[in-house]
Enzyme design. Structure first.
Site, PDB file in Angstrom:
ATOM      1  CG  ASP A   1     -17.385 -22.030 -34.519  1.00 40.71           C
ATOM      2  OD1 ASP A   1     -17.748 -20.964 -34.126  1.00 40.71           O
ATOM      3  OD2 ASP A   1     -16.936 -22.340 -35.609  1.00 40.71           O
TER       4      ASP A   1
ATOM      5  CG  ASN B   1       4.486  -6.499  -6.082  1.00 40.93           C
ATOM      6  OD1 ASN B   1       3.902  -5.651  -5.536  1.00 40.93           O
ATOM      7  ND2 ASN B   1       4.174  -7.774  -6.090  1.00 40.93           N
ATOM      8  CG  HIS B   2       0.331  -5.366  -8.246  1.00 44.71           C
ATOM      9  ND1 HIS B   2      -0.467  -6.199  -8.975  1.00 44.71           N
ATOM     10  CD2 HIS B   2       0.544  -5.979  -7.131  1.00 44.71           C
ATOM     11  CE1 HIS B   2      -0.676  -7.261  -8.079  1.00 44.71           C
ATOM     12  NE2 HIS B   2      -0.108  -7.109  -6.931  1.00 44.71           N
TER      13      HIS B   2
ATOM     14  CG  HIS C   1      -3.513  -2.850  -4.938  1.00 46.99           C
ATOM     15  ND1 HIS C   1      -2.839  -3.541  -5.841  1.00 46.99           N
ATOM     16  CD2 HIS C   1      -2.691  -3.434  -3.798  1.00 46.99           C
ATOM     17  CE1 HIS C   1      -1.820  -4.189  -5.431  1.00 46.99           C
ATOM     18  NE2 HIS C   1      -1.660  -4.149  -4.219  1.00 46.99           N
TER      19      HIS C   1
ATOM     20  CB  SER D   1     -12.501  -9.082 -30.721  1.00 49.01           C
ATOM     21  OG  SER D   1     -11.690 -10.325 -30.830  1.00 49.01           O
TER      22      SER D   1
ATOM     23  CG  ASP E   1      -2.901  -5.160 -11.035  1.00 51.18           C
ATOM     24  OD1 ASP E   1      -3.332  -4.777 -12.088  1.00 51.18           O
ATOM     25  OD2 ASP E   1      -1.631  -5.521 -11.068  1.00 51.18           O
ATOM     26  NE  ARG E   2      -3.733  -7.265  -4.901  1.00 53.38           N
ATOM     27  CZ  ARG E   2      -3.595  -8.637  -5.017  1.00 53.38           C
ATOM     28  NH1 ARG E   2      -4.757  -9.316  -5.083  1.00 53.38           N
ATOM     29  NH2 ARG E   2      -2.250  -8.906  -4.799  1.00 53.38           N
TER      30      ARG E   2
ATOM     31  CG  ASP F   1      -8.811 -11.055 -27.988  1.00 53.67           C
ATOM     32  OD1 ASP F   1      -9.048 -10.897 -29.212  1.00 53.67           O
ATOM     33  OD2 ASP F   1      -9.777 -10.914 -27.280  1.00 53.67           O
TER      34      ASP F   1
ATOM     35  CG  HIS G   1       6.130  -1.948  -3.440  1.00 49.50           C
ATOM     36  ND1 HIS G   1       5.102  -1.317  -3.062  1.00 49.50           N
ATOM     37  CD2 HIS G   1       5.736  -3.299  -3.778  1.00 49.50           C
ATOM     38  CE1 HIS G   1       3.855  -2.302  -3.207  1.00 49.50           C
ATOM     39  NE2 HIS G   1       4.433  -3.395  -3.501  1.00 49.50           N
TER      40      HIS G   1
ATOM     41  CG  HIS H   1       5.563  -6.266  -0.978  1.00 52.22           C
ATOM     42  ND1 HIS H   1       5.015  -6.644  -2.154  1.00 52.22           N
ATOM     43  CD2 HIS H   1       6.205  -7.365  -0.914  1.00 52.22           C
ATOM     44  CE1 HIS H   1       5.069  -7.246  -2.869  1.00 52.22           C
ATOM     45  NE2 HIS H   1       6.258  -8.184  -2.195  1.00 52.22           N
TER      46      HIS H   1
ATOM     47  NE  ARG I   1       4.815 -10.613  -0.551  1.00 54.72           N
ATOM     48  CZ  ARG I   1       3.856 -10.062  -0.496  1.00 54.72           C
ATOM     49  NH1 ARG I   1       3.044 -10.183  -1.815  1.00 54.72           N
ATOM     50  NH2 ARG I   1       3.424  -9.237   0.503  1.00 54.72           N
TER      51      ARG I   1
ATOM     52  CG  ASP J   1       0.782  -1.869  -1.067  1.00 54.81           C
ATOM     53  OD1 ASP J   1       1.758  -1.365  -0.857  1.00 54.81           O
ATOM     54  OD2 ASP J   1       0.776  -3.023  -1.807  1.00 54.81           O
TER      55      ASP J   1
ATOM     56  CG  ASP K   1       1.839  -2.985  -5.268  1.00 50.67           C
ATOM     57  OD1 ASP K   1       2.724  -3.247  -6.494  1.00 50.67           O
ATOM     58  OD2 ASP K   1       1.580  -4.139  -4.749  1.00 50.67           O
TER      59      ASP K   1
END
Lengths: 145, 683
Positions: free
Chosen positions: B647, B236-237, B177, B611, B207-208, B607, B288, B431, B404, B175, B204
């Site tokens: 646009d 889980n991440h 992160h 870009s 992320d974050r 995308d 985890h 976790h 969750r 974790d 984990d």
């Protein structure tokens, strides 16, 4: 003597006291009837005994008009609590050593447990000197709630 | 009261002093209780919002899975767009062992240069460079990932460690992160990984935080250097679908403008190859999330773990369970254990009335579910999801983790049975963020360890790690990364955390504004703009389902009107859209505010070259996908008009970040550089 701050200089606390006061200021002239002053004080989270309240009124309402003026009430409300700590601060240093305060609060009155004492110190102080004037108003009027 | 005078009399002095003590003690006790209250609900707000985000991601992913499995044709090429994401066929270029050699490092590159096999000096170079906020060149990242993949392929699903060869093993909650500072602090305090100081990091990593790439590079580099003394469990991440929402994808694409896609794809591969559990001396199980009543360690040790690229990629038949997930969503939070004090634990068994709302996630065409996938795969998937996503609870039994949205809540009986069955003593898991960085539950049989300090907010929590030696007695070490030089008092920390919790909560309110206002108006029969506090609280809980003590939070969120009523519009008044509104129909605007993150994710999937631009055609497809996702009818012509109007330079492409900016909630006061004030009502 190192007093860093005077109690109640915090604008939040002033606001809070003023708001409570104004709720009973029916004439909108910054006065409250002596008979309502107890309610104002109670609403701010202070619970004096009757004789004590009586003494307090006698002190702030000295002109005997039956009304108490905000100009007298506000400083009295903010300064009086300071006296409590001053009683403990025998040498009038303006602060209490955490050891001093710990000894006092864990042995006198309704004694704190060791755990409670530690919690109080971590919540309010970042070093060994407790400048009580800084947070006395926070403790009593808790401007955050 | 405080009315005390100082007389000369010593006895009187003493009496006065005792009186003073009593008063101070009462005030302090009251103050401490209030502070603890604030700390608790601040925590609940953060946690509720965090888990609500996870639910959203699961919902979106399940929708993708459903689309892919069941819908071959949706108004165009919907599933094609996501098929690449969900079942990414490996790029042949990446399969080439030496592809990284084709990437040249320019002379002007001043960052660290690595030579494989890695040595201690490479590690020092990396540590030094990352402390200076340098970025490792894509070439080395690619090579590092290639080497890591090769190594991980050799590893079993469950790693067995022994304390006989080393003095002590350090277990970090993982974790991390992307919080590089925490990793560096652990290394500083506990020593760099080596034969003397072996580590287990429990998932984990990404992320974050801002430095997921750096955290990952350091951990993988140590893994390559000391495969016997560095162990990584999957979290889980470590899942590319989670990374889309929580920032790792974005971070990689921002740091690696040229080879970002390849790097991401390799990460995805490597993540799926991470071991899922570690066992120390046959006695301590480290995973985890946790376990469920179905968890079968023998099966887990033989399944093909790399097949589960993402726990969010639902096997076909499990999509069906989503409808179950929906109906039980009202059951809400089960606090596994109390996150700070055992004395104040409370059970949450609130029965809620079923909530009918058309705008909650809906799966269209559920009836048309066809050919189920092989049960084998589904079983593997379920086993891994439970390991990665579950939380312990205090009550007996095992139930779906509806708060969750994934995994289970497992009770002490489930823990006891599994430990007994395998001759284990202890389960260590991560976790969940804990205020002290660790927590014990299930009579000490489960330890939660969390290593990212200040996870929710500066000062919100400490981080911790565990050391175990031969005697297998875990010892805890706590720490907290501090950016400010001054030590903060608890009061100051609570105040800061509380402030940002309310900011987050107000944003949440704003994104659900129209739905909430409708709810408020149902009670406001005379159009007074006011409703009872209880009605207000009811509408919020029904609309947001955050399981929060709304009455307690009320003074921070909404102004009181007279007669115990609230002025309900006032709970939106601190907020406004990011930039002046693009002209859209009201129901489209609602969807945009509320599902901004989901839409952004879909846009960025479309995308492909990252870009930031998509074509008008793609923009329209997204909406077809999305209106199906939400089950709302959005007029095609309205979409076309919208596409044309945004646009701006009429070149047929749309800058979707700019577009979405209009639907970001901002705090009005921030613009004016003023402190965030609460709404202070007359009370």
């Amino acid at each position: 003597m190192a007093i860093r701050n005077t109690a109640g200089s915090c604008p939040h606390v002033h606001k809070k006291i003023k708001a409570a006061f104004e709720a009973f200021d029916y004439q909108s002239n910054h006065t409250v009837d002596v008979r309502s002053i107890g309610t104002v004080v109670y609403s701010l989270g202070c619970f004096p005994s009757r004789p004590n309240l009586h003494d307090f009124v006698a002190e702030v309402g000295e002109d005997h008009t039956g009304y108490i003026h905000l100009d007298k009430f506000l400083p009295a409300m903010t300064k009086k609590p300071l006296m409590l700590f001053k009683v403990l601060d025998k040498e009038k240093k303006g602060y209490l050593e955490s050891e001093e305060l710990t000894k006092y609060l864990t042995q006198e009155g309704e004694p704190f447990s060791q755990g409670e004492m530690e919690e109080m110190l971590t919540a309010l102080s970042d070093n060994d000197h407790i400048y009580y004037a800084d947070y006395i108003s926070q403790l009593i009027f808790d401007p955050d709630t | 009261m405080w009315h005390l005078c100082c007389y000369g009399d010593a006895r009187k002095d003493e009496k006065t002093a005792i009186k003073a003590a009593v008063l101070i003690q009462r005030w302090v006790r009251r103050y401490m209780a209030r502070l603890e209250m604030r700390r608790r609900y601040t925590w609940n707000i953060f946690q509720s919002i965090e888990y609500a985000g996870e639910q959203d991601q699961l919902q979106l992913s399940s929708f993708f899975s459903f689309m892919l499995n069941n819908v071959t044709h949706l108004n165009g090429n919907g599933p094609d767009l996501i098929s690449k994401l969900m079942d990414s066929a490996s790029d042949p270029w990446l399969e080439n062992e030496n592809c990284y050699n084709l990437v040249t490092v320019p002379e002007t590159y001043t960052g660290p240069r690595l030579s494989f096999p890695l040595s201690v000096s490479d590690m020092n170079a990396l540590l030094g460079a990352f402390k200076e906020q340098q970025t490792l060149h894509a070439r080395y990242v690619l090579q590092l990932l290639h080497e890591t993949r090769k190594l991980l392929k050799q590893m079993p699903n469950i790693i067995h460690l022994s304390t006989t060869y080393t003095k002590e093993i350090t277990i970090c909650g993982g974790d991390l992160h992307g919080q590089l500072d925490d990793l560096l602090l652990i290394f500083y305090k506990n020593g760099l990984p080596s034969a003397e100081t072996p580590y287990v990091f429990n998932g984990d990593f990404v992320d974050r935080g801002k430095n997921s790439v750096e955290v990952m590079v350091l951990l993988f580099a140590y893994l390559l250097l000391y495969p016997d003394y560095m162990h990584l469990n999957r979290g889980n991440h470590e899942d590319h679908l989670m990374n889309l929402r929580y920032g790792f994808t974005k971070e990689v694409m921002q740091k690696y403008k040229i080879h970002g896609c390849e790097i991401l794809q390799l990460f995805q591969d490597v993540f799926s190859l991470l071991p899922i559990a570690t066992i120390i001396d046959g006695k301590i199980l480290i995973v985890h999330g946790g376990i469920s009543d179905q968890t079968d360690l023998d099966f887990l040790s033989i399944l093909e773990r790399h097949k589960i690229k993402s726990a969010l990629r639902f096997p076909q038949t499990t999509v069906e369970q989503l409808s179950i997930g929906q109906s039980s969503r009202q059951v809400k939070r089960i606090r596994s254990t109390d996150s700070s004090r055992p004395s104040s634990s409370r059970s949450h068994n609130i029965q809620r009335t079923p909530h009918q709302s058309g705008s909650v996630f809906q799966l269209p065409f559920l009836d048309s579910l066809s050919a189920p996938s092989p049960p084998q795969h589904e079983q593997e998937w379920k086993q891994i999801v439970d390991i990665l996503w579950s939380d312990p609870k205090t009550l007996k039994g095992c139930c779906p983790n509806t708060f969750r949205g994934g995994g289970c809540y497992f009770g002490p009986d489930v823990t006891r049975r599994l430990l007994l069955q395998h001759g284990l003593q202890l389960l260590i898991r991560s976790h969940e963020c804990k205020q002290e960085g660790y927590e014990l539950c299930h009579s000490g049989q489960v330890i939660t360890i969390f290593s990212a300090s200040n996870y929710y907010e500066e000062g919100s929590n400490r981080g911790a790690y565990i050391k175990v030696g031969r005697e297998l007695m875990p010892r805890f070490y706590q720490y907290q990364v501090s950016r400010s030089t001054r030590k903060l008092t608890l009061t100051q920390r609570v105040r800061a955390a509380e402030g940002s919790a309310f900011r987050a909560l107000k944003e949440k309110l704003f994104t659900h504004r129209s739905e909430l206002i409708l709810g408020f108006q149902e009670y406001d029969h005379n159009n007074t703009g006011t409703i009872l506090v209880s009605e207000w609280a009811q509408v919020l809980e029904t609309g947001l389902r955050l399981d929060l003590p709304w009455r307690t939070l009320r003074p921070h969120l909404v102004r009181l009107a007279s007669g115990g009523r609230v002025d309900y519009q006032s709970c939106f008044e601190d907020m406004e859209p990011g930039v002046p509104q693009v002209e859209v129909t009201p129901n489209l605007a609602d969807a945009l505010f509320r599902y901004r993150k989901d839409i952004e994710i879909i846009f960025s999937i479309i995308d492909k070259d990252q870009s930031g631009l998509i074509s008008i055609e793609e923009f329209r497809h997204t909406w077809h996908l999305f209106s199906a996702h939400l089950g709302i009818k959005i007029d095609n012509r309205a979409i076309d008009d919208l596409a044309r109007s945004i646009d701006f330079n009429k070149d047929g492409s749309i800058d979707f970040n700019e577009f979405l900016e209009a639907f970001r909630v901002v705090h009005k006061l921030d613009n004016k550089d003023q402190p965030v004030n609460r709404i202070i009502g007359k009370e």
